[in-house]
Design a protein around this motif. Structure first.
Motif, short mmCIF file in Angstrom:
data_model
loop_
_atom_site.label_atom_id
_atom_site.label_comp_id
_atom_site.label_asym_id
_atom_site.label_seq_id
_atom_site.Cartn_x
_atom_site.Cartn_y
_atom_site.Cartn_z
N GLY A 110 -4.05 7.95 -1.61
CA GLY A 110 -1.90 7.71 -1.61
C GLY A 110 -1.92 6.21 -0.63
O GLY A 110 -1.89 5.84 0.12
N ALA A 111 -0.53 6.06 -1.57
CA ALA A 111 0.60 4.95 -0.58
C ALA A 111 -0.30 3.50 -0.51
O ALA A 111 -1.29 3.59 -1.23
N ALA A 112 0.20 2.78 -0.39
CA ALA A 112 -0.16 1.35 -0.76
C ALA A 112 -1.45 0.47 0.43
O ALA A 112 -1.30 1.24 1.42
N PRO A 140 -2.69 7.19 -8.93
CA PRO A 140 -2.54 8.24 -10.29
C PRO A 140 -3.54 8.31 -11.68
O PRO A 140 -3.13 9.14 -11.87
N ALA A 164 0.10 11.06 -2.15
CA ALA A 164 1.15 10.42 -1.68
C ALA A 164 1.06 9.55 -2.94
O ALA A 164 0.58 7.96 -2.65
N PHE A 165 1.64 9.74 -3.80
CA PHE A 165 1.34 8.74 -5.16
C PHE A 165 3.01 8.99 -5.80
O PHE A 165 3.52 8.40 -6.35
N GLY A 166 3.71 9.69 -4.73
CA GLY A 166 5.35 9.88 -5.49
C GLY A 166 4.95 10.60 -6.14
O GLY A 166 4.33 10.84 -7.02
N ALA A 167 6.78 11.49 -6.69
CA ALA A 167 6.95 12.44 -8.01
C ALA A 167 7.03 11.96 -9.18
O ALA A 167 7.68 10.72 -8.80
N GLY A 190 4.65 12.32 -0.85
CA GLY A 190 5.61 11.35 -1.25
C GLY A 190 5.28 10.09 -0.19
O GLY A 190 3.88 9.94 0.04
N GLY A 191 6.43 9.50 0.70
CA GLY A 191 6.77 8.63 1.45
C GLY A 191 6.38 8.60 2.59
O GLY A 191 6.68 8.34 4.14
N ASP A 194 3.94 6.71 4.19
CA ASP A 194 5.44 5.14 4.80
C ASP A 194 5.96 5.84 6.06
O ASP A 194 6.03 4.74 7.24
N LYS A 201 10.36 3.80 3.95
CA LYS A 201 10.91 3.08 2.55
C LYS A 201 11.70 4.70 1.57
O LYS A 201 10.88 5.77 1.41
N1 UDP Z 1 2.12 5.99 -4.49
C1 UDP Z 1 1.20 5.22 -4.67
N2 UDP Z 1 1.25 4.77 -5.75
C2 UDP Z 1 1.47 4.97 -7.00
C3 UDP Z 1 3.31 5.15 -6.89
C4 UDP Z 1 3.30 5.51 -5.45
O1 UDP Z 1 0.13 5.42 -3.95
O2 UDP Z 1 1.27 4.74 -8.06
C5 UDP Z 1 2.99 5.67 -2.48
C6 UDP Z 1 3.65 4.50 -2.72
O3 UDP Z 1 3.10 3.29 -1.59
C7 UDP Z 1 4.45 5.88 -1.72
C8 UDP Z 1 4.82 6.96 -2.36
O4 UDP Z 1 3.75 6.49 -3.02
O5 UDP Z 1 3.62 5.69 -0.40
C9 UDP Z 1 6.08 7.41 -2.56
O6 UDP Z 1 6.42 7.08 -1.67
P1 UDP Z 1 8.87 7.59 -2.38
O7 UDP Z 1 9.05 7.20 -1.28
O8 UDP Z 1 8.44 6.57 -4.03
O9 UDP Z 1 8.06 9.23 -2.81
P2 UDP Z 1 9.54 10.23 -2.40
O10 UDP Z 1 9.22 11.15 -1.53
O11 UDP Z 1 10.11 9.86 -3.03
O12 UDP Z 1 8.53 11.23 -3.76
#
Ligand code: UDP
Length: 222
Positions: A110-112, A140, A164-167, A190-191, A194, A201
């Motif tokens: 996951g993540a960018a 996801p 890491a796709f976010g919740a 989550g993040g 990053d 972020k």
């Molecule tokens: N992300 C991803 N694919 C998606 C949506 C999110 O890879 O379709 C990644 C996004 O790049 C980030 C992480 O998921 O690295 C989510 O971070 P965010 O801070 O939103 O998550 P949180 O910690 O708030 O759950």
């Protein structure tokens, strides 16, 4: 040892500490059975109230750590205090040090594009013995599931999968896919990649405060 569970507006969180979590995760890995770890916070609780499928994923997980401090405040208001704030970033840090020591292989999903690789480089810089089984951006979306499964299978043995796709997407993804992956432990992070890669972020402070305000009111007067 059985972990005490606290229920906050219908969502489970475990009264667990770092020192209890690591040996439990070790047991999960040695068992080779799929076990999901959720890093919960007040936003998870708010989302779960609107999304019963997400609530079910959280409530059926092997471990639900109190990642957000708001959960500790809510639990105390409910008269069921949690002993420790088990921040997800800190748990991942400790888990990676533990993995390096035990020889557990880790996959970052996951993540960018490029971010998981940067996070992996940061981790191996600090833990030279850490075995990174692989990194993959993926998504996801259900149409990506086969490609992700294939990539993970080709990575050889994987003991810990960080997603890491976010919740709620990452946690639902783990619940759907982990049983078929042959990986014992998956954590929705989550993040965290990053953060580890230096590309932080976070939701703006006012969003987080608003969420907390809501939870606080709901707990006081359900
Ligand atoms: N992300 C991803 N694919 C998606 C949506 C999110 O890879 O379709 C990644 C996004 O790049 C980030 C992480 O998921 O690295 C989510 O971070 P965010 O801070 O939103 O998550 P949180 O910690 O708030 O759950």
């Amino acid at each position: 040892m059985t972990t005490k569970r606290v229920w906050i507006l219908g969502t489970r969180v475990d009264d667990i500490t770092f020192d209890e979590a690591l040996p439990l995760i070790e047991q999960y890995i040695e068992s080779r059975r799929p076990q999901q770890i959720v890093t919960s916070n007040t936003e998870f609780v708010m989302m779960a109230r609107r999304d019963p499928a997400f609530a079910e994923v959280i409530n059926k997980a092997a471990m639900v750590i109190p990642d957000g401090i708001g959960l500790l405040w809510a639990a105390r208001l409910l008269g069921q205090p949690l002993r420790e704030h088990v921040r997800g970033t800190d748990l991942v840090e400790r888990l990676m040090a533990f993995a390096a020591q035990k020889g557990y292989r880790v996959f970052l999903l996951g993540a960018a594009p490029g971010v998981a690789e940067m996070a992996a480089a940061n981790l191996t810089g600090r833990h030279p013995d850490l075995a990174i089984a692989g990194c993959y951006t993926g998504s996801p979306h259900p149409q990506d599931e086969a490609a992700i499964a294939q990539t993970i299978h080709q990575a050889g043995r994987v003991d810990i999968l960080l997603v890491a796709f976010g919740a709620p997407a990452q946690d639902k993804w783990i619940a759907r896919n982990l049983p078929q992956l042959g990986v014992p432990v998956a954590v929705g992070v989550g993040g965290v990649f990053d953060f580890m890669s230096g590309r932080v972020k976070r939701a703006p402070g006012w969003v987080r405060r608003l969420e907390l305000e809501w939870l606080y009111r709901l707990v006081r007067q359900p």
